[in-house]
Design a protein around this motif. Structure first.
Motif, PDB file in Angstrom:
ATOM      1  N   ASP A 192      -9.387 -24.618 -28.044  1.00  0.00           N
ATOM      2  CA  ASP A 192      -7.948 -24.763 -28.276  1.00  0.00           C
ATOM      3  C   ASP A 192      -7.676 -25.909 -29.250  1.00  0.00           C
ATOM      4  O   ASP A 192      -8.607 -26.567 -29.749  1.00  0.00           O
ATOM      5  N   GLU A 193      -6.400 -26.167 -29.514  1.00  0.00           N
ATOM      6  CA  GLU A 193      -6.022 -27.170 -30.512  1.00  0.00           C
ATOM      7  C   GLU A 193      -6.345 -28.593 -30.087  1.00  0.00           C
ATOM      8  O   GLU A 193      -6.308 -29.532 -30.889  1.00  0.00           O
ATOM      9  N   MET A 194      -6.681 -28.793 -28.811  1.00  0.00           N
ATOM     10  CA  MET A 194      -7.048 -30.121 -28.315  1.00  0.00           C
ATOM     11  C   MET A 194      -8.550 -30.375 -28.389  1.00  0.00           C
ATOM     12  O   MET A 194      -9.030 -31.452 -28.037  1.00  0.00           O
ATOM     13  N   GLY A 195      -9.309 -29.370 -28.814  1.00  0.00           N
ATOM     14  CA  GLY A 195     -10.745 -29.509 -28.870  1.00  0.00           C
ATOM     15  C   GLY A 195     -11.444 -29.165 -27.577  1.00  0.00           C
ATOM     16  O   GLY A 195     -12.630 -29.450 -27.408  1.00  0.00           O
ATOM     17  N   ARG A 196     -10.727 -28.556 -26.647  1.00  0.00           N
ATOM     18  CA  ARG A 196     -11.343 -28.133 -25.388  1.00  0.00           C
ATOM     19  C   ARG A 196     -12.028 -26.789 -25.597  1.00  0.00           C
ATOM     20  O   ARG A 196     -11.463 -25.874 -26.220  1.00  0.00           O
ATOM     21  N   LEU A 197     -13.241 -26.655 -25.057  1.00  0.00           N
ATOM     22  CA  LEU A 197     -13.993 -25.403 -25.172  1.00  0.00           C
ATOM     23  C   LEU A 197     -13.796 -24.548 -23.930  1.00  0.00           C
ATOM     24  O   LEU A 197     -13.698 -25.072 -22.811  1.00  0.00           O
ATOM     25  N   PHE A 198     -13.760 -23.246 -24.123  1.00  0.00           N
ATOM     26  CA  PHE A 198     -13.601 -22.319 -23.013  1.00  0.00           C
ATOM     27  C   PHE A 198     -14.825 -21.411 -22.960  1.00  0.00           C
ATOM     28  O   PHE A 198     -15.184 -20.760 -23.941  1.00  0.00           O
ATOM     29  N   ALA A 199     -15.474 -21.419 -21.771  1.00  0.00           N
ATOM     30  CA  ALA A 199     -16.698 -20.632 -21.606  1.00  0.00           C
ATOM     31  C   ALA A 199     -16.452 -19.477 -20.634  1.00  0.00           C
ATOM     32  O   ALA A 199     -15.656 -19.576 -19.722  1.00  0.00           O
TER      33      ALA A 199
END
Length: 431
Positions: free
Chosen positions: A424-431
C-alpha cells in the motif's frame, strides 16, 4: 490490595524502566490498573527531551492528582531529574525519584505511607558512576522485548539536555544482560531489542564492547532475533561488521543517527562526524549485507540553518535513499547551547522543510519495501489488527518492514515464511 497505575513518557529506555517498575509493584502485591482508573498510587515516568515533553510531564502529574486527591503521586524520570527544584514546590507530587533510584520505588512508597512525609531523592546524576541494575523476567510486549544495557551520555550535543538528565555513561554487566535474555526467552519472546541512552558507548566504562555482548547473546538457545537500537555512525567499521555478520540472529536493521546532511550544521550541533564519514558507514553496511534497512533521525530548522544548508541536507538524504527517516522540527530546549544560538529559524520555515522531508521519507520507505514483493520473506507475526473491517496478522521482517497476512492457519508469536504480492501507499506489504 492497593492499586497502582503507571504512565510512561519518552523513549524506549523509559518504556523498559516503566516495565521494570511495574514488575516491582506487582511483586510487592499491588494490582496494576490503567492510568485512566482510580488508583492508590500513580507513577509517572517523565521525559525532558523537549520543552513540550516537560509540559506533558507536568500535565500527567496534575492529572493523577485530580483522579484521586488521596493517592500517592510519584514523579520519576528525566523531567524529575532536571527540574527537581520546581517539583519540590509542586504539591501535586508526593515522591520524587531521580534517574538512579527507580528500583527503590516500592520502599519509597512504603516509607511515605508510614510517615506521611514527602520523599525527595534526586541526587546530582553527574556524580553517579554505577549502573542501576534492573531485571525484567517478562515483558508486556508479546513477541519483542526491549533490553536496556546502558545508561548516560557523554556526547553533549548542543540541542540536547539528556547528559544532564541521565549523567555519564554507565554499562550493565554482560552476565546480567545474558540472564535477563534467557528469562525473557523462557517466557516465549523471540526477539530482543538492545537499547541504551547512548548504546554505542556500551562497555567504554567497564572495558567491555557492544559487539562482544552481541556475540554472547547470539549463543542463547531459543532466541531468534537480536535487533539493535540507535547507534552512532562511528561505531560502524569493517571489524565491527565482520564480527556482526557472523551473528546470524542480528537483524540487518541499523538506526544510524544523522540529524543533518550539512557539515556546518553538524558542527553547530556538536555532532562528532562529517557527512562524508556517515556516507562511508552506510556504504560499509550495504557492502556487508544484501539489502539492509538503514534508518535515521533528521532535525530541520536548527538554529542558523540557511536555505542553502537545508538544500544540502535535502540533496544528501535523496542520495542516501534510507529506508526510514524520522523528521523532527527543531524545538528549543531551555538549558542547552542551541537555545541561545543566534538566527533561530521561524516556525513557518520549519513546517515547510519538515513537510518536504516527510514526503521524501515516505517515498524512500516504499522504494525499500517494494524490493521484497514476490520474494520469500521471514516474518515474526506479533498481533492481530483490523484494516477496513478485515482482520490481519501483523508482523515484521528482520529489516523491520511491516507485513500483513491472512490470519488463517497462522498464530501470533511465530515466524513464518511468506510471499507478499502487494504493497500500500504506506509501504506495508500484504502476503
Amino acid at each position: 490490595m492497593r492499586k497502582a497505575a503507571l504512565h510512561n513518557l519518552g523513549c524506549k529506555v523509559n518504556a523498559y524502566e516503566t516495565e521494570a517498575m511495574t514488575q516491582l509493584l506487582r511483586q510487592a502485591g499491588y494490582e496494576i490498573v490503567s492510568f485512566e482508573e482510580v488508583a492508590d498510587v500513580y507513577v509517572i515516568n517523565t521525559c525532558s527531551v523537549t520543552n513540550i515533553a516537560d509540559r506533558k510531564s507536568r500535565q500527567m502529574l496534575h492529572r493523577a492528582r485530580k483522579k484521586n486527591a488521596q493517592a500517592v503521586v510519584v514523579a520519576t524520570g528525566c523531567y524529575t531529574q532536571t527540574a527537581s527544584d520546581k517539583l519540590k514546590d509542586d504539591i501535586s507530587v508526593d515522591i520524587l525519584i531521580g534517574n538512579n533510584e527507580k528500583m527503590q520505588l516500592v520502599s519509597k512508597i512504603e516509607a511515605y505511607l508510614e510517615k506521611k512525609q514527602r520523599q525527595i531523592d534526586v541526587v546530582d546524576i553527574a556524580k553517579v558512576q554505577e549502573y542501576e541494575a534492573m531485571h525484567l523476567s517478562d515483558s508486556a510486549q508479546h513477541c519483542r522485548a526491549f533490553l536496556k544495557v546502558q545508561d548516560g551520555c557523554n556526547q553533549f550535543c548542543s540541542y540536547c539536555l539528556i547528559p544532564y538528565a541521565r549523567g555519564r555513561i554507565r554499562s550493565r554487566a554482560p552476565q546480567d544482560v545474558i540472564q535477563e535474555v534467557k528469562d525473557i526467552v523462557e517466557k516465549g519472546h523471540k526477539e530482543v531489542v538492545i537499547t541504551g541512552i547512548h548504546l554505542s558507548s556500551y562497555g567504554k566504562d567497564t572495558g567491555n564492547h557492544l559487539i562482544a555482548l552481541i556475540e554472547k547473546l547470539q549463543e542463547i538457545e531459543g532466541l531468534a532475533r537480536i535487533r539493535l537500537g540507535s547507534l552512532e555512525p562511528m561505531i560502524i567499521d569493517e571489524e565491527f561488521l565482520l564480527r556482526l555478520t557472523k551473528c546470524d540472529k542480528v537483524c540487518p536493521h541499523f538506526h544510524l543517527s544523522l540529524q543533518s546532511g550539512c557539515d556546518a550544521t553538524l558542527q553547530r550541533m556538536n555532532r562528532h562526524y562529517t557527512t562524508e564519514e556517515y556516507k562511508q558507514r552506510v556504504a560499509l553496511i550495504r557492502k556487508a549485507y544484501t539489502h539492509p534497512a538503514i534508518t535515521t533521525d533528521v532535525i530541520v530548522g536548527f538554529p542558523g540553518e540557511t536555505d542553502s544548508e537545508y538544500e544540502m541536507t535535502k540533496a544528501y538524504l535523496e542520495e542516501l535513499g534510507l529506508y526510514e527517516m524520522h523528521i523532527f522540527k527543531y524545538s528549543k530546549r531551555d538549558g542547552t547551547k542551541a537555545a541561545v544560538m543566534p538566527n533561530q529559524v521561524a516556525q513557518e520555515v520549519k513546517n515547510v522543510r519538515s513537510d518536504e522531508l516527510i514526503k521524501m521519507a515516505q517515498r524512500h520507505t516504499c522504494d525499500f519495501a517494494a524490493y521484497y514483493l514476490n520474494r520469500d520473506i521471514k516474518v515474526l507475526f506479533e498481533e492481530t489488527v483490523s484494516i477496513d473491517g478485515k482482520n490481519y496478522l501483523q508482523g515484521y521482517t528482520p529489516e523491520y518492514v511491516r507485513v500483513l497476512s491472512d490470519v488463517t492457519g497462522r498464530k501470533e508469536g511465530q515466524i513464518y515464511t511468506v510471499r507478499a504480492t502487494r504493497m500500500d501507499e504506506m509501504g506495508r506489504l500484504f502476503a
